[in-house]
Scaffold this active site. Sequence first.
Site, PDB file in Angstrom:
ATOM      1  N   TYR A 252      33.783  43.690  44.989  1.00  0.00           N
ATOM      2  CA  TYR A 252      33.529  42.420  45.662  1.00  0.00           C
ATOM      3  C   TYR A 252      34.704  42.164  46.592  1.00  0.00           C
ATOM      4  O   TYR A 252      35.853  42.041  46.132  1.00  0.00           O
ATOM      5  CB  TYR A 252      33.420  41.277  44.656  1.00  0.00           C
ATOM      6  CG  TYR A 252      32.200  41.334  43.759  1.00  0.00           C
ATOM      7  CD1 TYR A 252      31.093  40.519  44.007  1.00  0.00           C
ATOM      8  CD2 TYR A 252      32.160  42.186  42.656  1.00  0.00           C
ATOM      9  CE1 TYR A 252      29.980  40.556  43.190  1.00  0.00           C
ATOM     10  CE2 TYR A 252      31.048  42.236  41.827  1.00  0.00           C
ATOM     11  CZ  TYR A 252      29.963  41.416  42.101  1.00  0.00           C
ATOM     12  OH  TYR A 252      28.862  41.462  41.276  1.00  0.00           O
TER      13      TYR A 252
ATOM     14  N   HIS B 189      29.159  50.059  33.022  1.00  0.00           N
ATOM     15  CA  HIS B 189      30.394  49.738  33.732  1.00  0.00           C
ATOM     16  C   HIS B 189      31.286  48.880  32.843  1.00  0.00           C
ATOM     17  O   HIS B 189      30.856  47.850  32.326  1.00  0.00           O
ATOM     18  CB  HIS B 189      30.088  48.998  35.036  1.00  0.00           C
ATOM     19  CG  HIS B 189      29.704  49.922  36.148  1.00  0.00           C
ATOM     20  ND1 HIS B 189      29.784  49.565  37.479  1.00  0.00           N
ATOM     21  CD2 HIS B 189      29.252  51.199  36.139  1.00  0.00           C
ATOM     22  CE1 HIS B 189      29.383  50.585  38.235  1.00  0.00           C
ATOM     23  NE2 HIS B 189      29.058  51.572  37.431  1.00  0.00           N
TER      24      HIS B 189
ATOM     25  N   TYR C 270      31.274  37.084  33.702  1.00  0.00           N
ATOM     26  CA  TYR C 270      30.561  38.176  34.369  1.00  0.00           C
ATOM     27  C   TYR C 270      29.716  38.970  33.386  1.00  0.00           C
ATOM     28  O   TYR C 270      28.565  39.330  33.690  1.00  0.00           O
ATOM     29  CB  TYR C 270      31.564  39.099  35.072  1.00  0.00           C
ATOM     30  CG  TYR C 270      30.927  40.036  36.061  1.00  0.00           C
ATOM     31  CD1 TYR C 270      30.680  39.631  37.369  1.00  0.00           C
ATOM     32  CD2 TYR C 270      30.562  41.326  35.704  1.00  0.00           C
ATOM     33  CE1 TYR C 270      30.094  40.484  38.290  1.00  0.00           C
ATOM     34  CE2 TYR C 270      29.976  42.191  36.614  1.00  0.00           C
ATOM     35  CZ  TYR C 270      29.744  41.763  37.903  1.00  0.00           C
ATOM     36  OH  TYR C 270      29.146  42.612  38.812  1.00  0.00           O
TER      37      TYR C 270
ATOM     38  N   LYS D 126      23.694  36.840  38.389  1.00  0.00           N
ATOM     39  CA  LYS D 126      23.167  36.056  37.277  1.00  0.00           C
ATOM     40  C   LYS D 126      21.658  35.805  37.322  1.00  0.00           C
ATOM     41  O   LYS D 126      21.086  35.368  36.322  1.00  0.00           O
ATOM     42  CB  LYS D 126      23.871  34.684  37.217  1.00  0.00           C
ATOM     43  CG  LYS D 126      25.342  34.769  36.868  1.00  0.00           C
ATOM     44  CD  LYS D 126      25.537  35.386  35.501  1.00  0.00           C
ATOM     45  CE  LYS D 126      26.974  35.726  35.228  1.00  0.00           C
ATOM     46  NZ  LYS D 126      27.133  36.881  34.363  1.00  0.00           N
TER      47      LYS D 126
ATOM     48  N   PRO E 268      23.549  35.283  44.599  1.00  0.00           N
ATOM     49  CA  PRO E 268      23.680  36.552  43.866  1.00  0.00           C
ATOM     50  C   PRO E 268      25.110  36.993  43.611  1.00  0.00           C
ATOM     51  O   PRO E 268      25.309  38.020  42.955  1.00  0.00           O
ATOM     52  CB  PRO E 268      22.964  37.545  44.794  1.00  0.00           C
ATOM     53  CG  PRO E 268      23.087  36.940  46.161  1.00  0.00           C
ATOM     54  CD  PRO E 268      23.024  35.460  45.958  1.00  0.00           C
TER      55      PRO E 268
END
Length: 394
Positions: free
Chosen positions: A201, A72, A385, A297, A293
Site C-alpha cells: 500500500y 500472507h 487488517y 473489508k 476497498p
Amino acid sequence: MKTQVAIIGAGPSGLLLGQLLHKAGISNVILERQTPDYVLSRIRAGVLEQGMVDLLRKAGVNQRMDREGLVHTGFELAVQGRRVHIDLQGLTGGKTVMIYGQTEVTRDLMEAREACGAFTVYGASNVQPHDMKTDSPWLSYEQDGETLRLDCDYIAGCDGFHGVARQAIPAESLKTFERVYPFGWLGILADTPPVNEELVYATHERGFALCSMRSATRTRYYVQVDAEEKVEDWSDQRFWDELKSRLPADLGARMVTGPSIEKSIAPLRSFVVEPMQYGRMFLVGDAAHIVPPTGAKGLNLAASDVSTLFDILQKVYADGRTDLLEKYSSICLRRVWKAERFSWWMTSMLHRFPEADDFTRRIQQTELDYFIESAAGRQTIAENYVGLPYEIVQ
C-alpha cells in the site's frame, strides 16, 4: 414452492449462507437475477481475513483455496519512498490473511451447491419480498414469462448495494450513513508476476497506489484517480508509468508489465444502513454496508454477517431460540462500524484529498508516521487488517 430460508442473490454471501444452512439441514432456495457466467465474470476482492477463511472451511469449500491460495503473514506500507513491514502474524498472535480471489470463492461455492443438489433459480427477474413483518413472508419473481411464488420462514437479502432487498424496506424504517470520496481506484488485472511477495500500500504526493495479486502469476494493481476520470483515457502504458512513479524506486525498477486483462474504475464510498433487518428479512453484506476497498473489508464484512445470521438461524431451528432474531442487526453493526472506521482511516491516511490544505496534509503525514513508528500503532493496524473476532451469538 416453499423453503425455510429464501436467499436473494447468488454472490459469495448468498452462496456461503446457503452452503452453511444446507450442511446444517436447513432448506434454502437462492434467487439470482443474472446467469452463473455473469456472476463469475465480476472482478472483485482477493484478501480474505482469518475469520472468513475459517468460515469457508466450516462450509466445506476450502479444498482449492487451501491448495492454491497464498497465505500472507504481513504486508508493506510505502510512505514517500520508505517501505515499512507490518508483521500480521507476529503482531496478532499468529493470525494471517489469504490471497484468493472472490471469483474463485464464488466458483467453489457454486460447484459445492450443485454437488449437494441445493436449488438455485438463475434468471429470476423482478424479485419482490412480501409480508416481511409477518410470520409467513414470501417472494414473488418472474421466470420465462411466468410469475412464481416462493414461501419461506425467513428472507436473507444478499443482493448487493443496488439490489431489491433494501429497497423493499420502507425508507422511514432505515437510517442511512454515507460518505462519498472525491476519487476512485483505477485497477487492472494482468498476467504478470507480482512485484513483491506481499501486498504494498503506497502513499505518494501523486496519490495512492496498491500492488496486489491473485496468484503467483496474476497481479491486480490500482492507482488513485480523480472521480471524473474515464477508463478509456488510460492506456496500459499510461497506467504502468503512473503506478511506477508512485512506488519506491526499487519496486518500480523490478516491476514486470504486460497487457491488461481487465481495466476499470471503482468509485469509493462508505455506506451503512441501520437497522440491518426488517421483520423476517435480514440484510447481508453490500445490501447493508459498503466500505472503501483500502482496508480489504467488503467481502470479509459480508462473511461475518453470514456467520452471525447462520448462527442465529441454526439456534432458531435447533433450539427454538426465536429471541435471537432481533439481535442480528445489533451484533452485525458493532463489527460493521469498526470495519468502517478502519477502512475510513486507511483511506484518509493513504490518499491525496484535493481539498486538503498544507496543515491537513502535515497532520495526515504525522498521524501515519506515528502509527508506523509505534509498536502499539503497528499492532492496531495488524489486528484490524487480519479481522476483528466474530461476536459469539448467545
